[in-house]
Scaffold this motif. Sequence first.
Motif, PDB file in Angstrom:
ATOM      1  N   PHE A 149      -2.465  -9.620  -8.575  1.00 45.08           N
ATOM      2  CA  PHE A 149      -2.924  -8.298  -8.986  1.00 45.08           C
ATOM      3  C   PHE A 149      -2.931  -8.145 -10.506  1.00 45.08           C
ATOM      4  CE2 PHE A 149      -1.921  -6.922  -4.579  1.00 45.08           C
ATOM      5  CZ  PHE A 149      -3.114  -6.265  -4.300  1.00 45.08           C
ATOM      6  N   LEU A 203      -6.199  -7.710 -12.783  1.00 51.67           N
ATOM      7  CA  LEU A 203      -6.351  -6.443 -13.487  1.00 51.67           C
ATOM      8  C   LEU A 203      -6.582  -6.655 -14.976  1.00 51.67           C
ATOM      9  CD1 LEU A 203      -6.357  -3.394 -13.543  1.00 51.67           C
ATOM     10  CD2 LEU A 203      -3.841  -3.426 -13.533  1.00 51.67           C
ATOM     11  N   ILE A 255      -6.774  -0.763  -7.532  1.00 52.67           N
ATOM     12  CA  ILE A 255      -5.792  -1.822  -7.312  1.00 52.67           C
ATOM     13  C   ILE A 255      -5.205  -1.608  -5.922  1.00 52.67           C
ATOM     14  CG2 ILE A 255      -3.751  -2.981  -8.228  1.00 52.67           C
ATOM     15  CD1 ILE A 255      -4.222  -1.290 -10.815  1.00 52.67           C
ATOM     16  N   SER A 261      -4.762   3.506  -6.888  1.00 51.65           N
ATOM     17  CA  SER A 261      -3.863   2.500  -6.334  1.00 51.65           C
ATOM     18  C   SER A 261      -2.979   3.119  -5.257  1.00 51.65           C
ATOM     19  CB  SER A 261      -2.997   1.848  -7.420  1.00 51.65           C
ATOM     20  OG  SER A 261      -2.374   0.684  -6.909  1.00 51.65           O
TER      21      SER A 261
END
Length: 507
Positions: free
Chosen positions: A318, A322, A335, A359
């Motif tokens: 992740f 990102l 995310i 997220s």
Amino acid sequence: MNFNPATTPTDAPAVLDMDEVRIDPAYALRVPPNLAMRRQMLPIASMDGCVLVACANANDASGLRAVQRHLQSPVRAEPAEPESLRRALGNVYGGLERSGGAAVRSQSIDRRAASIDLEPDTAVDVADELLYAAIIRRASDIHIDPSDEGVRVRLRVDGELEEYREFPRSVHSQLISRIKVLSGLDIAEKRVPQDGGFRHATGQSGAAYDIRVATLPTKHGERMTLRLLALQTESLTLERLGMNATHLEQFSDAIRKPHGLILLTGPTGSGKTTTLYSAIRAIMGDRALNIVTIEDPIEYDMPGVAQVEVDTADKVNFTKALRSTLRHDPDVVMIGEIRDAETADVAIKAALTGHLVFSTLHTNSAAGAVTRLIDMGVPRYLVAATLRVAVAQRLVKRLCDRCKKQVTLTDAQAASLHRPNEAGQPVWEPSGCVYCANRGRVGRLAIFEMLTLNEAWSKRIAAGMDEAEIVEQMRKQQEPFLVDDAARKMFDGITTYQDVMSAITVW
């Protein structure tokens, strides 16, 4: 077993709209497609000791006898509207013809219906049947569990496991191998867990699904789980999630801010990702946006969105994804989950520097999202500056409107919800009818708790307000908590007391 026309009730029900009927594949797939299509008959579900059969002609006694022979159970004719019945027959059996020819599929299903013993060379047919059954039943997962006696297959529908069928032990090895071939897995490796997947199209419409496959070695052989991920996203709208008018307005305003952090919280399987996808679809319709998602795994195919899948080998995690994504000038970043301090730090900085970041977090409440970010090392002032809304959600089962029955909330139930004054109020329970496959419930909807941060809230959080104080302030402002939203839906006849208590913890 003789068919007795007297089993058809004299007070015949209204003609069925098959577009609204949920079909149980455990019965529908036991009838050969050529018989069902020719006679215009479709088994729907078992109810009151017999199988309900939707019919264009409820007086076709010879056709009902033929269907009954395959079902090995008493049947009851249910008149159905002809056009909707034709569509339902096409949805159930049309894909069987597409996959291997009507005659071949009919013979293979005839063979399965005629005998409980499956021959090993029917593994392809069994695999096809399981996929069709799951799609017809709208299942999210297929579980294939071997034992000494046989192979048990269960479907997860609306969060609960349902028994589908038990197959002979002899079919296990070839069934697993067949699905492994489709998934690109090693058919020779049986002692190590494997993960793979494939794409599957079914029915006359050719609706497509991504099938994620995982194997696990057990004492009795390899266990396999298939997860079905629908590729069509047209139904992902905020209006369908179950938000009340106030929550919908607050959430819609928050996701249309030019930058900031939008957090969804709740346990696994509470619908967080579906809400995020619905939010993205909503803002995509407003203006041209550069949207990138980072997911594990990608659950829906979103045209016009750059979707990145996290690599299980950690080549693309992740945080790495990102950081790279931010070099591609995104307007919106999703995310899949903030799992650690590093990801939280990058997400907060992205929200602070002009990006809208969506997220999820695993917390029990909306207020808990603030505490969780702070525990990950994010300074309070940054949480206060970037967080736009924290949403806690759960899923509850939706009652079938056609057969729900009214009861009253007992004193004990009202007390358990901290609503003693509402004892004796009308609530509803499931019953079961032809439209819901005798389950009493049709699908699920979400219940919500929402913490929307305005300037006053941001100042309080930056000044050191803890989770207990946030909850107390929400209570003073009469912000509805999960239990409040759930209770409202219970009193409105949308869900039941039992489903509410299964979904939430009432302190």
